[in-house]
Enzyme design. Sequence first.
Site, PDB file in Angstrom:
ATOM      1  N   TYR A  54     104.407 155.307 -20.620  1.00 59.56           N
ATOM      2  CA  TYR A  54     103.305 155.868 -19.827  1.00 59.56           C
ATOM      3  C   TYR A  54     102.087 156.101 -20.719  1.00 59.56           C
ATOM      4  O   TYR A  54     100.962 155.758 -20.358  1.00 59.56           O
ATOM      5  CB  TYR A  54     103.745 157.193 -19.198  1.00 59.56           C
ATOM      6  N   PHE A 106      77.211 140.434  -8.265  1.00 54.25           N
ATOM      7  CA  PHE A 106      78.412 139.988  -7.558  1.00 54.25           C
ATOM      8  C   PHE A 106      78.650 140.888  -6.344  1.00 54.25           C
ATOM      9  O   PHE A 106      78.197 142.024  -6.312  1.00 54.25           O
ATOM     10  CB  PHE A 106      79.607 140.041  -8.530  1.00 54.25           C
ATOM     11  N   ASP A 107      79.391 140.380  -5.330  1.00 55.50           N
ATOM     12  CA  ASP A 107      79.486 141.142  -4.069  1.00 55.50           C
ATOM     13  C   ASP A 107      80.130 142.519  -4.217  1.00 55.50           C
ATOM     14  O   ASP A 107      79.645 143.494  -3.645  1.00 55.50           O
ATOM     15  CB  ASP A 107      80.133 140.324  -2.938  1.00 55.50           C
ATOM     16  N   ASP A 149      78.607 142.260 -16.714  1.00 57.52           N
ATOM     17  CA  ASP A 149      79.684 141.992 -15.774  1.00 57.52           C
ATOM     18  C   ASP A 149      80.336 140.714 -16.310  1.00 57.52           C
ATOM     19  O   ASP A 149      79.780 139.624 -16.197  1.00 57.52           O
ATOM     20  CB  ASP A 149      79.080 141.822 -14.370  1.00 57.52           C
ATOM     21  N   ALA A 184      83.306 138.822 -16.111  1.00 58.48           N
ATOM     22  CA  ALA A 184      84.448 138.048 -15.600  1.00 58.48           C
ATOM     23  C   ALA A 184      84.604 136.673 -16.263  1.00 58.48           C
ATOM     24  O   ALA A 184      85.706 136.255 -16.607  1.00 58.48           O
ATOM     25  CB  ALA A 184      84.326 137.897 -14.086  1.00 58.48           C
ATOM     26  N   LYS A 205      89.866 136.410 -14.120  1.00 56.35           N
ATOM     27  CA  LYS A 205      89.152 135.162 -14.417  1.00 56.35           C
ATOM     28  C   LYS A 205      89.427 134.782 -15.867  1.00 56.35           C
ATOM     29  O   LYS A 205      90.503 134.283 -16.161  1.00 56.35           O
ATOM     30  CB  LYS A 205      87.657 135.316 -14.138  1.00 56.35           C
ATOM     31  N   HIS A 256      82.729 139.893   4.776  1.00 58.43           N
ATOM     32  CA  HIS A 256      83.242 138.522   4.689  1.00 58.43           C
ATOM     33  C   HIS A 256      84.760 138.430   4.597  1.00 58.43           C
ATOM     34  O   HIS A 256      85.353 137.462   5.017  1.00 58.43           O
ATOM     35  CB  HIS A 256      82.597 137.776   3.513  1.00 58.43           C
TER      36      HIS A 256
HETATM   37  C1  LIG Z   1      85.593 138.807  -9.607  1.00 57.38           C
HETATM   38  C2  LIG Z   1      84.388 139.459 -10.057  1.00 57.38           C
HETATM   39  C3  LIG Z   1      84.251 140.854  -9.991  1.00 57.38           C
HETATM   40  C4  LIG Z   1      85.299 141.751  -9.371  1.00 57.38           C
HETATM   41  O1  LIG Z   1      86.524 141.630  -9.994  1.00 57.38           O
HETATM   42  P1  LIG Z   1      87.906 141.791  -9.226  1.00 57.38           P
HETATM   43  O2  LIG Z   1      88.911 141.635 -10.296  1.00 57.38           O
HETATM   44  O3  LIG Z   1      87.987 140.744  -8.181  1.00 57.38           O
HETATM   45  O4  LIG Z   1      87.926 143.160  -8.629  1.00 57.38           O
HETATM   46  C5  LIG Z   1      83.080 141.406 -10.472  1.00 57.38           C
HETATM   47  N1  LIG Z   1      82.096 140.636 -10.965  1.00 57.38           N
HETATM   48  C6  LIG Z   1      82.193 139.301 -11.050  1.00 57.38           C
HETATM   49  C7  LIG Z   1      81.082 138.502 -11.625  1.00 57.38           C
HETATM   50  C8  LIG Z   1      83.337 138.665 -10.594  1.00 57.38           C
HETATM   51  O5  LIG Z   1      83.402 137.341 -10.636  1.00 57.38           O
END
Ligand SMILES: *Cc1c(COP(=O)(O)O)cnc(C)c1O
Length: 458
Positions: A72, A124-125, A215, A217, A258, A450
């Site tokens: 933990y 990103f969304d 951000d 990913a 990703k 969406h």
């Molecule tokens: C996928 C993604 C996110 C969110 O990540 P999740 O693991 O799906 O919650 C944030 N920003 C970008 C650019 C992404 O491609």
Amino acid sequence: MELPFSESYKIKMIEPLKRSTREQREAWMKEAKYNLFKLKSDKVFIDLLTDSGTGAMSDRQWAAIMTGDESYAGARSFHELKDTVKRIMGFDYFLPTHQGRAAENVLFSVMVKEGDIVPGNSHFDTTKGHIEFRKATAVDCTIDEAFDTTLNHPFKGNLDLEKLEKVYKGYPKEKISCCIVTVTCNSSGGQPVSIQNMKDVYALSKKYGIPVMYDSARFAENAYFIKLREEAYKDWTIKEIVAEMYKYADYATMSSKKDGLVNMGGFIGFKDEETYRKACTFNIMFEGFVTYGGMAGRDMAALAVGLDEATEFDYLETRIKQVEYLGEKLREYGVPIQYPIGGHAIFVDANKILPNVPKEQFRAQTLGVELYLEGGIRGVEIGAILADRDPVTRENRYPKLELLRLAIPRRVYTNNHMDYIAAALKNVYDRRDQIKAGLEITWEAPIMRHFTVELKKA
Ligand SMILES: *Cc1c(COP(=O)(O)O)cnc(C)c1O
């Protein structure tokens, strides 16, 4: 004869795919209310909905799974991951989260308040969702070149420094939470940001006292493009480029699904201790204790290996050349797509293919449905449905681009699959003039519609 390019790995385990008939797909699509997210995955032959969490792990990662430490507190796997993030990205402070949006939720709980402004490159969304949920405003400062899908610009993810400075001059410093640099920029087509732009954004932000957050990913894919396209870095290793990129960030949120090369996970990197300490409280509330944050020990162990593999040139070359291969086939067939071809996906220009469908009837979604009916291929709409309604006026927002994204999972499909996808899309393209009606919404959620929207044929 010159030897052709070939993949830098071989296959050790396979997963069968299910074929279907057009008739079956018509029925399934109707049942799914013309929302590709609502299809059962066994009704899909080739799944390009997302490259998120859909990759194949390596034998080294599976081996790491077996040695994960499930303690933990203070798990060995946590420390392996923390050390890897420090070595690759340079962050002294680190919190694991269960995925990228959870990292946003935790970090924004510290940084974003009601009425704030959050500039960035095509947020990103989920990032935008977390900003708007806090009654703050995301301001898109992407360069204009990004919105012309035919223009060949090497770094379409770049921020426009004039647009950014206008935001910095227009609001008091306390109102601007941070500047978000998305690498690569998902919403504008998986397009990279140059190191030069990262340096400039950082310098400008420091001048106005604003922190910079990446951000992250697809940070490794971004680094690959830097190596190929930014002269000064052509002889650098990917790991050297990544280290350079993160010199110009104060924070990072990561979706490990990703470029972490795992199926689930995320994290936050911090350079300052104060923000990290504040974020710890939110991490414990929302995610879990600070040494696991919603991840199993074995998953942290696999992620530590994944981050290392994702920042190797050979892996990235295989990955990005496959996306390019599909793009080049489509170019050959005359199908309009976004150029230059991005790192993780092909973005098909639905405005150019279906101009006869009114934009109010969702061109990209219509194209996505047609491609599924044609070949059992599932893409995803990056258009008006994703753009959602304006939070104030509640009017539909119609973005400049209506794109159908075909995201390629990492290390999953072969180039025969790419040939199949290209042929199916060519068939839809060849009968584009017969497609005159799109789709209408019958139900939608108040935010991030969406995922669950329901539609019918217009
Ligand atoms: C996928 C993604 C996110 C969110 O990540 P999740 O693991 O799906 O919650 C944030 N920003 C970008 C650019 C992404 O491609």
